[in-house]
Design an enzyme around this catalytic site. Structure first.
Site, PDB file in Angstrom:
ATOM      1  N   HIS A  41      19.607  56.011  51.023  1.00  0.00           N
ATOM      2  CA  HIS A  41      20.353  55.057  51.854  1.00  0.00           C
ATOM      3  C   HIS A  41      20.674  55.674  53.201  1.00  0.00           C
ATOM      4  O   HIS A  41      20.808  56.887  53.321  1.00  0.00           O
ATOM      5  CB  HIS A  41      21.682  54.690  51.180  1.00  0.00           C
ATOM      6  CG  HIS A  41      21.554  53.641  50.125  1.00  0.00           C
ATOM      7  ND1 HIS A  41      21.125  52.367  50.399  1.00  0.00           N
ATOM      8  CD2 HIS A  41      21.791  53.685  48.792  1.00  0.00           C
ATOM      9  CE1 HIS A  41      21.114  51.665  49.272  1.00  0.00           C
ATOM     10  NE2 HIS A  41      21.499  52.441  48.282  1.00  0.00           N
TER      11      HIS A  41
ATOM     12  N   LEU B  87      10.952  53.560  48.060  1.00  0.00           N
ATOM     13  CA  LEU B  87      10.439  54.254  49.246  1.00  0.00           C
ATOM     14  C   LEU B  87      10.862  53.547  50.532  1.00  0.00           C
ATOM     15  O   LEU B  87      10.662  54.057  51.614  1.00  0.00           O
ATOM     16  CB  LEU B  87       8.924  54.392  49.164  1.00  0.00           C
ATOM     17  CG  LEU B  87       8.401  55.104  47.889  1.00  0.00           C
ATOM     18  CD1 LEU B  87       6.895  55.266  47.956  1.00  0.00           C
ATOM     19  CD2 LEU B  87       9.069  56.459  47.689  1.00  0.00           C
ATOM     20  N   ARG B  88      11.417  52.344  50.407  1.00  0.00           N
ATOM     21  CA  ARG B  88      12.089  51.629  51.508  1.00  0.00           C
ATOM     22  C   ARG B  88      11.174  51.094  52.592  1.00  0.00           C
ATOM     23  O   ARG B  88      11.663  50.542  53.575  1.00  0.00           O
ATOM     24  CB  ARG B  88      13.158  52.528  52.166  1.00  0.00           C
ATOM     25  CG  ARG B  88      14.216  53.059  51.215  1.00  0.00           C
ATOM     26  CD  ARG B  88      14.929  51.960  50.478  1.00  0.00           C
ATOM     27  NE  ARG B  88      16.164  52.452  49.840  1.00  0.00           N
ATOM     28  CZ  ARG B  88      16.848  51.742  48.957  1.00  0.00           C
ATOM     29  NH1 ARG B  88      16.430  50.543  48.586  1.00  0.00           N
ATOM     30  NH2 ARG B  88      17.957  52.223  48.426  1.00  0.00           N
TER      31      ARG B  88
ATOM     32  N   ASP C 164      14.974  57.201  39.638  1.00  0.00           N
ATOM     33  CA  ASP C 164      15.756  56.078  40.168  1.00  0.00           C
ATOM     34  C   ASP C 164      16.177  56.362  41.619  1.00  0.00           C
ATOM     35  O   ASP C 164      17.252  55.962  42.070  1.00  0.00           O
ATOM     36  CB  ASP C 164      16.989  55.836  39.285  1.00  0.00           C
ATOM     37  CG  ASP C 164      17.606  54.461  39.492  1.00  0.00           C
ATOM     38  OD1 ASP C 164      16.966  53.615  40.142  1.00  0.00           O
ATOM     39  OD2 ASP C 164      18.738  54.230  39.013  1.00  0.00           O
TER      40      ASP C 164
END
Lengths: 328, 457
Positions: B319, B73-74, B315
């Protein structure tokens, strides 16, 4: 399934010279024939033709190189181009500037052709896909993938001496796994119909499924050399000793070094080739590198003619495309 | 998103696995009645409470909300790639109502403060429910154990090392013994710390031709063998996250025959793509767990079908554009998944030779058992609604997908389905009911994401 080959323009003509894999036999022959014409230029007292006059060629080397960079520089000069050497090893890319930003800056300087060397496999593909379409890219070596002008100058040298590829038995020795030269040579030899391409080296230096490239793997150099018409050595990098792929340079020489005794196992007129720089006493004996059968310095010399051929072909294709657009 | 303080009547929906259309009534997000009696539909709809929302779901499939066992989820720290808000909204739009969040954030999820931050942002985002995976070691550095029991109490039902190597067998052994003390399942990726380090593609003919540093199958199997033997020794509940090779499937089979407390999953894209997709240096196929040979893909498919592989995760790895703008080995690994998850999942019955219900089980009951030890029940009166409506046959135009998330690094954003060997893309989630809220996605207009005019990546 995969991205289209970026090497060709909308007319299907060679626009970038990146990878011999995507090129057909006819095109390889055309490059060799064109290079024959330029080889004459190099023997003249005035070594210059005006084919690229007014064009600017930039040498973009993201990795150290003297030999390849110099050969390209000379080739560009003999075609009357202006040449710009940009040292990127110590420059902007080390300051955190992205590869693409660096390229765009150089594009803004209105260059016509980039000669690119980069440490990452696929770098030339990436650059070709992202530069503006009026720039030609010549791959001067990308990672472990491809070194197509070296491949073509090797073919040129072989053809000069052997005439035809059909019945040739070619042996490539040593670090195939990390060698872009080996990949380009194999690709060209297979396309040009070489009789047999043998690779030989310890398993640590032979890449997985290498047979899929069209070669035969030999575990022993002595066996591989039997009947060989062309023997190509490869440089063994010092770091291979550090990461446990080879125990020592002396053991490598004992097992895979091209000694005079081993050379005697090959055909009496077998050519000895090496892309340089050579490690004498590691992959090749000094006496073999300097010997009667060695064409190592000829390879260097022919490299200029081959690079002139490649540069003039892609530039010519771009010119005819531009003129075609103007008249259309 | 609609606040669910009213009554909602959904009629005509087909519950997965049954043939009869049924009517579902929700009050405040809780299922109050489920009926397959057609008479009820006639009575209920016209007599609906004043202000009740009536949803005509004829022709739509209702499926239980899916659980994703692995997604990035960054947030915190990598918000240029995505945020908890953007990624949980994207998850929800793909039918995932619960998402296990990888701990490889910056900082890693190795402290209560970070767990609380994740929970807090997730609650504010009102997207999919976030299940934070605790970082097994502090900073995921592979050296010092995180406060695993504290993290578990703070709301991390599982812990793991993300894609980071754990070099020391000693630390791994301790971690598994320690986790076993608290019955904390560990999610581990089988990847040797040294073998294949620096690699970016499956070791094989394609990587050889492209001159790409390879990741051999042994990099996975050596690590898997170590994990399985330590599992045998410690009794730790082990979930092997994202296996990629035929040999790993065999090893998992034999571990299960030995009755080890092990489960495993496979990434959704590994059931479709192989190393052949990497040819041409297409960095959209650069995956941390590499796409391997056709033979491996076939074994993974059979492994899912036979149940050796328990579950399928996305997965998901969003980005920013710059992460991909480099030569292949220098690009950051990972594919976004939520943008195309539903059309891909709907192709799995054909690919795996399973029924649709069996396929969805791999995204619902199976992952739930792995996390909680038990699966949630389906559509039952008295329970909070957790399902979504799917227009199964809706064709999806590739350039017109709603992009709620930041990363769009999925091959289908660039390549046609046919060119990737996929069937026509179909399936759109129209409504999601979760956490006592209804999300109506049926009216959302396709957005043209910023930066898409350049042909993507």
């Amino acid at each position: 399934m995969s991205l289209p080959d970026p090497q060709f323009n909308i007319q299907g003509k060679l626009h970038h010279f990146i990878d011999l894999d995507g090129l057909d036999r006819k095109l390889l022959i055309e490059i060799l024939d064109t290079a024959e014409g330029f080889a004459g230029v190099n023997d003249r007292t005035v070594k210059k033709v005006p084919l690229l006059r007014g064009k600017t060629v930039a040498n973009l080397f993201f990795e150290n190189s003297t030999r390849t960079r110099t050969a390209f520089e000379l080739a560009a000069k003999r075609l009357s181009a202006d040449i710009l050497n940009v040292d990127l090893v110590t420059s902007s890319t080390n300051k955190g500037e992205s590869l693409l930003d660096t390229l765009h800056v150089l594009e803004a300087l209105q260059c016509d052709m980039f000669i690119v060397r980069h440490g990452d496999s696929g770098a030339a593909h990436f650059i070709a896909r992202h530069v503006s379409p009026n720039i030609n890219i010549i791959n001067g070596g990308d990672g472990q993938h491809s070194h197509p002008t070296q491949g073509m100058l090797d073919m040129f040298t072989i053809r000069r001496h052997k005439g035809d590829f059909g019945n040739l038995c070619v042996v490539i020795i040593g670090d195939i796994k990390h060698s872009r030269v080996a990949r380009s040579d194999i690709s060209a030899l297979v396309k040009l119909g070489a009789g047999e391409v043998r690779v030989v080296g310890p398993r640590t230096l032979i890449p997985a499924d290498v047979e899929s490239l069209g070669v035969t793997v030999y575990p022993s150099l002595d066996t591989a050399l039997a009947g060989a018409d062309v023997i190509m050595g490869l440089r063994l990098q010092k770091e291979r000793m550090l990461n446990a792929t080879v125990p020592s340079s002396s053991e490598f020489y004992r097992t895979y070094g091209l000694s005079p005794e081993r050379l005697a196992l090959a055909s009496p007129d077998a050519l000895v080739m090496h892309p340089g720089p050579t490690n004498r006493g590691v992959e090749i004996a000094g006496s073999v590198a300097d010997g009667r059968q060695s064409v190592i310095l000829e390879q260097v010399n022919f490299g200029i003619a081959v690079r002139m051929a490649v540069m003039s072909i892609v530039m010519g294709n771009s010119e005819s495309l531009r003129h075609g657009e103007l008249s259309a | 998103m609609t606040s669910q303080d009213t009554c909602i009547i959904i009629h005509g929906l087909t519950w997965a696995g049954s043939d009869l259309p049924c009517t579902v009534v929700l009050h405040d997000g809780i299922v109050t009645s489920v009926s397959t009696d057609p008479v009820d539909v006639q009575q209920l709809v016209p007599d609906a409470d004043v202000g009740a929302l009536v949803i005509d779901a004829r022709g739509k499939l209702a499926l239980p909300g899916m659980t994703d066992l692995y997604a990035r989820l960054r947030e915190p720290g990598l918000t240029r790639k995505g945020t908890i808000a953007s990624e949980t909204a994207a998850a929800l739009a793909a039918g995932f109502t619960r998402v296990v969040c990888s701990p490889d954030t910056q900082p890693a999820i190795d402290s209560v403060a970070t767990v609380e931050l994740v929970h807090h942002r997730a609650a504010a985002a009102r997207g999919a429910r976030v299940i934070p995976m605790g970082a097994l070691t502090v900073g995921l550095d592979g050296e010092q154990l995180s406060e695993l029991a504290t993290l578990q109490q703070a709301g991390c039902p599982v812990a793991g090392q993300a894609d980071r190597p754990l070099e020391s067998t000693n630390v791994l052994f301790s971690a598994m013994e320690y986790a076993a003390s608290f019955d904390l399942p560990l999610f581990m990726t089988a990847r040797d710390a040294q073998l294949g380090a620096g690699g970016c593609a499956h070791t094989g003919a394609i990587a050889t031709r492209l001159g790409l540093p390879g990741i051999p199958v042994a990099a996975e199997t050596v690590a898997l063998a170590r994990l399985l033997e330590l599992c045998r020794e410690t009794g730790c509940r082990l979930h092997v996250s994202r296996i990629s090779s035929a040999r790993s499937v065999q090893m998992m089979e034999s571990a299960k025959q030995d009755a080890l407390p092990v489960t495993c999953d496979v990434g959704l894209h590994h059931l479709f793509f192989t190393d052949e997709h990497v040819a041409g240096y297409d960095s959209l196929f650069h995956s941390a767990v590499p796409f391997r040979s056709r033979r491996d893909r076939e074994a993974l498919r059979l492994g899912v079908a036979s149940g050796i592989i328990d579950a399928i995760c996305t997965d998901h790895a969003p980005h920013d554009r710059d992460a991909r703008l480099a030569p292949f080995p220098a690009t950051e690994a990972g594919l976004s998944a939520y943008d195309w998850a539903i059309p891909l999942i709907l192709q799995l019955p054909g690919v795996l030779q399973l029924t649709q219900a069996q396929v969805f089980e791999k995204f619902t009951a199976a992952p739930e058992r792995i996390i909680d030890g038990s699966a949630r029940s389906g559509l039952v009166a008295g329970q909070v609604a957790d399902f979504f409506l799917l227009a199964e046959n809706a064709r999806i135009e590739q350039r017109a997908v709603v992009q709620s998330m930041a990363g769009m690094n999925h091959p289908l954003n660039v390549h046609s389905a046919a060119s990737l060997g996929l069937d026509t893309l179909r399936g759109k989630v129209t409504h999601v009911f979760s956490q006592r809220r209804m999300h109506d996605l049926s009216k959302s207009k396709p957005e043209v994401p910023a930066g898409s005019e350049d042909g993507g990546w």
